[in-house]
Design a protein around this motif. Structure first.
Motif, PDB file in Angstrom:
ATOM      1  N   ALA A  26       0.835  -1.209   0.000  1.00 55.25           N
ATOM      2  CA  ALA A  26       0.000   0.000   0.000  1.00 55.25           C
ATOM      3  C   ALA A  26       0.865   1.252   0.000  1.00 55.25           C
ATOM      4  CB  ALA A  26      -0.928  -0.004   1.214  1.00 55.25           C
ATOM      5  N   ARG A  27       1.962   1.247   0.756  1.00 55.22           N
ATOM      6  CA  ARG A  27       2.866   2.411   0.784  1.00 55.22           C
ATOM      7  C   ARG A  27       3.530   2.630  -0.575  1.00 55.22           C
ATOM      8  NH1 ARG A  27       3.525   0.964   6.059  1.00 55.22           N
ATOM      9  NH2 ARG A  27       5.158  -0.563   5.672  1.00 55.22           N
ATOM     10  N   VAL A  28       4.001   1.546  -1.185  1.00 56.84           N
ATOM     11  CA  VAL A  28       4.637   1.656  -2.502  1.00 56.84           C
ATOM     12  C   VAL A  28       3.628   2.181  -3.522  1.00 56.84           C
ATOM     13  CG1 VAL A  28       5.599   0.303  -4.415  1.00 56.84           C
ATOM     14  CG2 VAL A  28       6.439  -0.055  -2.092  1.00 56.84           C
ATOM     15  N   TYR A  29       2.417   1.638  -3.489  1.00 51.62           N
ATOM     16  CA  TYR A  29       1.372   2.069  -4.406  1.00 51.62           C
ATOM     17  C   TYR A  29       1.100   3.565  -4.233  1.00 51.62           C
ATOM     18  CZ  TYR A  29      -2.951   2.066  -7.066  1.00 51.62           C
ATOM     19  OH  TYR A  29      -3.915   2.334  -7.999  1.00 51.62           O
ATOM     20  N   ALA A  30       0.969   3.993  -2.995  1.00 54.55           N
ATOM     21  CA  ALA A  30       0.684   5.408  -2.715  1.00 54.55           C
ATOM     22  C   ALA A  30       1.823   6.307  -3.187  1.00 54.55           C
ATOM     23  CB  ALA A  30       0.434   5.607  -1.223  1.00 54.55           C
ATOM     24  N   ALA A  31       3.057   5.897  -2.963  1.00 54.33           N
ATOM     25  CA  ALA A  31       4.206   6.709  -3.388  1.00 54.33           C
ATOM     26  C   ALA A  31       4.222   6.885  -4.907  1.00 54.33           C
ATOM     27  CB  ALA A  31       5.507   6.067  -2.911  1.00 54.33           C
ATOM     28  N   TYR A  32       3.971   5.804  -5.632  1.00 55.66           N
ATOM     29  CA  TYR A  32       3.936   5.902  -7.091  1.00 55.66           C
ATOM     30  C   TYR A  32       2.741   6.738  -7.567  1.00 55.66           C
ATOM     31  CZ  TYR A  32       7.781   2.693  -8.119  1.00 55.66           C
ATOM     32  OH  TYR A  32       9.017   2.118  -8.240  1.00 55.66           O
ATOM     33  N   GLU A  33       1.619   6.648  -6.878  1.00 57.08           N
ATOM     34  CA  GLU A  33       0.454   7.463  -7.253  1.00 57.08           C
ATOM     35  C   GLU A  33       0.743   8.949  -7.047  1.00 57.08           C
ATOM     36  OE1 GLU A  33      -2.665   6.819  -8.754  1.00 57.08           O
ATOM     37  OE2 GLU A  33      -1.429   5.070  -9.240  1.00 57.08           O
ATOM     38  N   ILE A  34       1.453   9.282  -5.975  1.00 61.47           N
ATOM     39  CA  ILE A  34       1.831  10.683  -5.742  1.00 61.47           C
ATOM     40  C   ILE A  34       2.752  11.158  -6.860  1.00 61.47           C
ATOM     41  CG2 ILE A  34       3.170  12.206  -4.226  1.00 61.47           C
ATOM     42  CD1 ILE A  34       1.990  10.542  -1.859  1.00 61.47           C
ATOM     43  N   ALA A  35       3.735  10.332  -7.223  1.00 63.31           N
ATOM     44  CA  ALA A  35       4.649  10.695  -8.311  1.00 63.31           C
ATOM     45  C   ALA A  35       3.874  10.862  -9.619  1.00 63.31           C
ATOM     46  CB  ALA A  35       5.741   9.640  -8.461  1.00 63.31           C
ATOM     47  N   HIS A  36       2.949   9.953  -9.890  1.00 66.11           N
ATOM     48  CA  HIS A  36       2.145  10.012 -11.113  1.00 66.11           C
ATOM     49  C   HIS A  36       1.318  11.299 -11.160  1.00 66.11           C
ATOM     50  CE1 HIS A  36      -1.046   8.819 -13.956  1.00 66.11           C
ATOM     51  NE2 HIS A  36      -0.118   8.044 -14.475  1.00 66.11           N
ATOM     52  N   THR A  37       0.735  11.675 -10.032  1.00 70.46           N
ATOM     53  CA  THR A  37      -0.069  12.899  -9.959  1.00 70.46           C
ATOM     54  C   THR A  37       0.803  14.140 -10.153  1.00 70.46           C
ATOM     55  OG1 THR A  37      -1.646  11.801  -8.500  1.00 70.46           O
ATOM     56  CG2 THR A  37      -1.669  14.208  -8.510  1.00 70.46           C
TER      57      THR A  37
END
Length: 91
Positions: A16-27
């Motif tokens: 979940a943390r990895v997913y969230a970090a990549y989503e922040i980068a994507h945004t």
């Protein structure tokens, strides 16, 4: 689970943390690309600013190409995490 499986992000708190970090980068990349295109578009109203505006369009296009790269990197990262989890469980 394989690449791009919707349940990958819920496999563990680390996933979940990895997913969230990549989503922040994507945004952030999304906002950067949009900002480049907006500013570049405004620059095209002036002949003197067309060259920098063209560069901003190019940068925005590159940022849009980074988006799927980030998604693929996220999925590979989480797939590798799953393999490490399975190896640890065997031991």
């Amino acid at each position: 689970m394989g690449l791009f499986h919707p349940g990958n992000r819920d496999r563990s708190p680390d996933h979940a943390r990895v997913y969230a970090a990549y989503e922040i980068a994507h945004t952030c990349v999304d906002f950067g690309a949009a900002l480049c295109f907006i500013i570049g578009s405004v620059m095209f109203f002036s002949d003197a600013w067309q060259r920098p505006g063209t560069w901003l369009f190019l940068i925005g296009s590159i940022l849009f190409a980074v988006k799927p790269t980030l998604r693929l990197a996220r999925e590979v990262h989480m797939l590798r995490m799953g393999r490490i989890d399975r190896l640890a469980a065997r031991e």
